[in-house]
Design an enzyme around this catalytic site. Structure first.
Site, PDB file in Angstrom:
ATOM      1  N   GLY A   1      98.031  48.915  29.532  1.00  0.00           N
ATOM      2  CA  GLY A   1      99.126  47.910  29.505  1.00  0.00           C
ATOM      3  C   GLY A   1     100.608  48.295  29.769  1.00  0.00           C
ATOM      4  O   GLY A   1     101.386  47.419  30.147  1.00  0.00           O
TER       5      GLY A   1
ATOM      6  N   GLU B   1      93.988  53.527  26.744  1.00  0.00           N
ATOM      7  CA  GLU B   1      93.487  53.356  27.928  1.00  0.00           C
ATOM      8  C   GLU B   1      94.373  53.098  29.239  1.00  0.00           C
ATOM      9  O   GLU B   1      94.348  52.009  29.709  1.00  0.00           O
ATOM     10  CB  GLU B   1      92.300  51.888  28.082  1.00  0.00           C
ATOM     11  CG  GLU B   1      91.438  51.971  26.869  1.00  0.00           C
ATOM     12  CD  GLU B   1      90.559  50.867  26.937  1.00  0.00           C
ATOM     13  OE1 GLU B   1      90.898  49.710  27.626  1.00  0.00           O
ATOM     14  OE2 GLU B   1      89.444  50.803  26.261  1.00  0.00           O
ATOM     15  N   PRO B   2      95.440  53.993  29.225  1.00  0.00           N
ATOM     16  CA  PRO B   2      96.517  53.826  30.339  1.00  0.00           C
ATOM     17  C   PRO B   2      96.078  54.042  31.538  1.00  0.00           C
ATOM     18  O   PRO B   2      95.205  54.971  31.744  1.00  0.00           O
ATOM     19  CB  PRO B   2      97.484  54.770  29.943  1.00  0.00           C
ATOM     20  CG  PRO B   2      96.635  55.923  29.267  1.00  0.00           C
ATOM     21  CD  PRO B   2      95.387  55.438  28.526  1.00  0.00           C
ATOM     22  N   GLY B   3      96.366  53.091  32.504  1.00  0.00           N
ATOM     23  CA  GLY B   3      96.117  53.279  33.985  1.00  0.00           C
ATOM     24  C   GLY B   3      97.542  53.458  34.816  1.00  0.00           C
ATOM     25  O   GLY B   3      97.859  54.464  35.043  1.00  0.00           O
ATOM     26  N   ARG B   4      98.174  52.178  34.800  1.00  0.00           N
ATOM     27  CA  ARG B   4      99.114  52.228  35.884  1.00  0.00           C
ATOM     28  C   ARG B   4     100.342  53.370  35.633  1.00  0.00           C
ATOM     29  O   ARG B   4     100.805  53.843  36.260  1.00  0.00           O
ATOM     30  CB  ARG B   4      99.794  50.824  35.735  1.00  0.00           C
ATOM     31  CG  ARG B   4     100.931  50.720  36.908  1.00  0.00           C
ATOM     32  CD  ARG B   4     101.519  48.995  36.602  1.00  0.00           C
ATOM     33  NE  ARG B   4     100.601  48.017  36.244  1.00  0.00           N
ATOM     34  CZ  ARG B   4     100.084  47.044  37.120  1.00  0.00           C
ATOM     35  NH1 ARG B   4     100.499  47.059  38.483  1.00  0.00           N
ATOM     36  NH2 ARG B   4      99.165  46.137  36.544  1.00  0.00           N
TER      37      ARG B   4
ATOM     38  N   ARG C   1      98.135  44.098  46.356  1.00  0.00           N
ATOM     39  CA  ARG C   1      98.977  43.417  45.313  1.00  0.00           C
ATOM     40  C   ARG C   1      99.997  42.412  45.754  1.00  0.00           C
ATOM     41  O   ARG C   1     100.404  41.388  45.021  1.00  0.00           O
ATOM     42  CB  ARG C   1      99.782  44.599  44.497  1.00  0.00           C
ATOM     43  CG  ARG C   1      98.751  45.480  43.650  1.00  0.00           C
ATOM     44  CD  ARG C   1      99.439  46.630  42.789  1.00  0.00           C
ATOM     45  NE  ARG C   1      99.586  45.744  41.749  1.00  0.00           N
ATOM     46  CZ  ARG C   1     100.829  45.726  41.466  1.00  0.00           C
ATOM     47  NH1 ARG C   1     102.061  45.894  42.072  1.00  0.00           N
ATOM     48  NH2 ARG C   1     101.103  44.908  40.434  1.00  0.00           N
TER      49      ARG C   1
ATOM     50  N   CYS D   1      95.592  38.503  59.764  1.00  0.00           N
ATOM     51  CA  CYS D   1      95.849  37.272  60.713  1.00  0.00           C
ATOM     52  C   CYS D   1      95.939  36.028  59.556  1.00  0.00           C
ATOM     53  O   CYS D   1      95.021  35.042  59.608  1.00  0.00           O
ATOM     54  CB  CYS D   1      94.773  36.684  61.582  1.00  0.00           C
ATOM     55  SG  CYS D   1      94.975  37.843  63.111  1.00  0.00           S
TER      56      CYS D   1
ATOM     57  N   TYR E   1      96.218  50.666  41.540  1.00  0.00           N
ATOM     58  CA  TYR E   1      95.554  49.450  41.792  1.00  0.00           C
ATOM     59  C   TYR E   1      96.101  49.082  43.417  1.00  0.00           C
ATOM     60  O   TYR E   1      96.458  48.278  43.711  1.00  0.00           O
ATOM     61  CB  TYR E   1      96.383  48.139  41.120  1.00  0.00           C
ATOM     62  CG  TYR E   1      95.984  48.369  39.558  1.00  0.00           C
ATOM     63  CD1 TYR E   1      94.527  48.250  39.069  1.00  0.00           C
ATOM     64  CD2 TYR E   1      96.843  48.715  38.882  1.00  0.00           C
ATOM     65  CE1 TYR E   1      94.248  48.640  37.977  1.00  0.00           C
ATOM     66  CE2 TYR E   1      96.513  48.751  37.354  1.00  0.00           C
ATOM     67  CZ  TYR E   1      95.298  48.546  36.936  1.00  0.00           C
ATOM     68  OH  TYR E   1      94.940  48.955  35.676  1.00  0.00           O
TER      69      TYR E   1
HETATM   70  N1  LLP Z   1      92.210  48.592  29.519  1.00  0.00           N
HETATM   71  C1  LLP Z   1      91.297  47.602  29.776  1.00  0.00           C
HETATM   72  C2  LLP Z   1      90.261  47.056  29.185  1.00  0.00           C
HETATM   73  C3  LLP Z   1      91.796  46.894  31.178  1.00  0.00           C
HETATM   74  O1  LLP Z   1      91.246  45.597  31.347  1.00  0.00           O
HETATM   75  C4  LLP Z   1      92.853  47.430  31.807  1.00  0.00           C
HETATM   76  C5  LLP Z   1      93.513  46.636  33.093  1.00  0.00           C
HETATM   77  C6  LLP Z   1      93.414  48.672  31.281  1.00  0.00           C
HETATM   78  C7  LLP Z   1      92.841  49.152  30.190  1.00  0.00           C
HETATM   79  C8  LLP Z   1      94.570  49.362  32.103  1.00  0.00           C
HETATM   80  O2  LLP Z   1      95.760  48.800  32.036  1.00  0.00           O
HETATM   81  P1  LLP Z   1      97.122  49.360  32.700  1.00  0.00           P
HETATM   82  O3  LLP Z   1      97.505  50.513  31.641  1.00  0.00           O
HETATM   83  O4  LLP Z   1      96.682  49.694  34.007  1.00  0.00           O
HETATM   84  O5  LLP Z   1      98.037  48.214  32.657  1.00  0.00           O
HETATM   85  N2  LLP Z   1      94.904  44.572  39.451  1.00  0.00           N
HETATM   86  C9  LLP Z   1      96.214  44.420  38.802  1.00  0.00           C
HETATM   87  C10 LLP Z   1      96.000  45.016  37.450  1.00  0.00           C
HETATM   88  C11 LLP Z   1      94.846  44.574  36.694  1.00  0.00           C
HETATM   89  C12 LLP Z   1      94.546  45.341  35.320  1.00  0.00           C
HETATM   90  C13 LLP Z   1      93.339  45.025  34.824  1.00  0.00           C
HETATM   91  N3  LLP Z   1      93.091  45.758  33.583  1.00  0.00           N
HETATM   92  C14 LLP Z   1      97.621  44.883  39.458  1.00  0.00           C
HETATM   93  O6  LLP Z   1      97.420  45.130  40.511  1.00  0.00           O
HETATM   94  O7  LLP Z   1      98.549  44.676  38.917  1.00  0.00           O
END
Ligand code: LLP
Length: 419
Positions: A240, A275-278, A314, A343, A372
């Site tokens: 998050g 669980e870091p992603g972004r 996005r 289009c 993403y």
């Molecule tokens: N863990 C769980 C259970 C999640 O659902 C998510 C993201 C993460 C970890 C990773 O979150 P992060 O660290 O990346 O914030 N498509 C959207 C973002 C959707 C995120 C969904 N869940 C966008 O482009 O902003």
């Protein structure tokens, strides 16, 4: 910090000039920097240096490219997956099954069986119904699933509605008010070892306060569950953490997040899962695109680029901002509407944006596209799937081929009775 910088007036990814990638691979193309991915993994790890027992599981959904997973796996990261497809990617990248956490509200029986057979580290159960089904599937096979119960803490993450997950009416987790009772019921089932709780309240959080509020609620729940006789050894704090998309935007740094987590969880005595992603992948990638033409507008001109909403969804989906700049800026500026060729009016990256002056044929990038981005691509308007490149110092490799529209058409069939 990232490794997309100008050298002699030309944007480079590490030591590779972006025009070279455009010439060899074509556009649009996602370009990732290995050094940036590694740096972000290190910064996140260092921010949590004072957390004694932890697993940092990269959210595969943010960037599932195999080469990216390989880089992050080598940094010691595990994987947070939400489908068997993502699980197979993590395994193929060499991430140990024990470092894989399976989240998601709609795990099918087939997916749960595949994950049991792969021996993954933890299932984050999202409902009582799912827990009962998983327990039965595991017990039938003489297996024990390691599990945490995902809690919906009813905290407003203060982010975009479509990426908020921790409010009471969101589909994720079990209501915190019912957590004790559901935990008690599932913990008694054969086939599961319910050993912890999990939370994830949303993505692109600009403030640590909602996270801290959610973690504090979780801490109180852990105490209550222990009081009821349960053994709690694992707590998953989700992902998050937001990243800056705009120049000069200031967000909580990983170090501030780490300090908050360390303070809030210091007496928990558990293994923490993250669980870091972004925050790992976002600023480690750009979408490289070429200007098709510049069209006069009633007000501002339209800069029509060869990337579109099917490649980077996005802006169309969330109204998201992606910084846009020329690969070889000449110094002049313009105010423009930046659009793709698709289009529908939704295929607009920005309206009235001040940016580098561009003409047809120029290259430009959308920044902060490493998370993403490619993973949300589609083939809308029969545009095919965008290619991906990974840069490492002065070399680069295509890490996902462009899938041409023709290849997608080849997978379609016209039945004989229409011939
Ligand atoms: N863990 C769980 C259970 C999640 O659902 C998510 C993201 C993460 C970890 C990773 O979150 P992060 O660290 O990346 O914030 N498509 C959207 C973002 C959707 C995120 C969904 N869940 C966008 O482009 O902003």
């Amino acid at each position: 910090m990232d490794h997309f910088t100008y050298l002699d007036g030309v944007m480079h990814a590490e030591n590779v000039p972006l025009p070279r990638i455009a010439a060899e691979v074509g556009t649009p193309v996602y370009v990732y920097s290995r050094a940036t991915l590694e740096r972000h993994a290190q910064v996140f790890r260092e921010a949590l240096a004072d957390v004694p027992d932890k697993l940092i599981a990269f959210a595969v959904k943010s960037n599932p490219n195999l080469a990216v997973l390989k880089v992050l796996g080598a940094q010691g990261m595990g994987a947070d997956v939400v489908s068997v497809g993502e699980m197979r990617r993590a395994l193929a990248a060499g991430i140990a099954p024990g470092k894989i956490v399976f989240s998601g509200v709609g795990k099918t029986a087939a997916e749960m069986v595949a994950a049991l057979e792969a021996g993954i580290g933890q299932f984050n159960i999202e409902s009582e119904e799912e827990g009962i089904e998983l327990a039965a599937l595991a017990a039938e096979r003489g297996m024990t699933a390691q599990c945490a119960l995902r809690i919906n803490p009813d905290v407003d993450a203060g982010t975009h509605d479509k990426i908020s997950t921790g409010k009471a009416d969101n589909k994720f987790g079990v209501p915190i008010s019912e957590a004790g009772q559901i935990f008690g019921k599932l913990a008694g089932l054969p086939g599961v070892n319910l050993r912890g709780v999990a939370v994830h309240i949303g993505s692109q959080l600009a403030d640590l306060a909602p996270l801290e509020a959610a973690f504090a609620k979780l801490g109180a729940l852990v105490t209550a569950l222990r009081g009821a006789g349960h053994t709690i050894s694992h707590v998953d704090l989700g992902g998050g953490l937001g990243v800056p998309y705009r120049v000069g935007e200031v967000l909580p740094a990983p170090a501030e997040y780490g300090a908050m987590v360390t303070r809030v969880t210091k007496d928990w005595g558990v293994t923490l899962i993250f669980e870091p992603g972004r925050v790992i992948a976002g600023n480690a990638g750009v979408l490289l695109t070429r200007v098709v033409r510049v069209k006069r507008g009633i007000n501002d001109p339209f800069v029509i680029v060869d990337a579109a909403m099917n490649d980077l969804a996005r802006p169309a989906l969330y109204g998201a901002y992606h910084h846009f700049e020329a690969v070889e800026p000449k110094g002049a500026r313009m105010t423009a509407n930046i659009v793709g060729p698709i289009c529908e009016t939704g295929d607009t990256f920005a309206m009235g944006r001040e940016c580098d002056a561009l003409v047809a044929g120029d290259l430009a990038v959308f920044r902060t596209a490493g998370a993403y981005g490619a993973t949300m691509a589609s083939s809308y308007n029969s545009r095919g799937f965008v290619a991906e490149v990974l840069v490492d110092g002065d070399r680069f490799a295509v890490v996902a081929d462009r899938i041409e529209a023709g290849a997608i058409m080849d997978a379609e069939r016209v039945p004989e009775w229409l011939a």
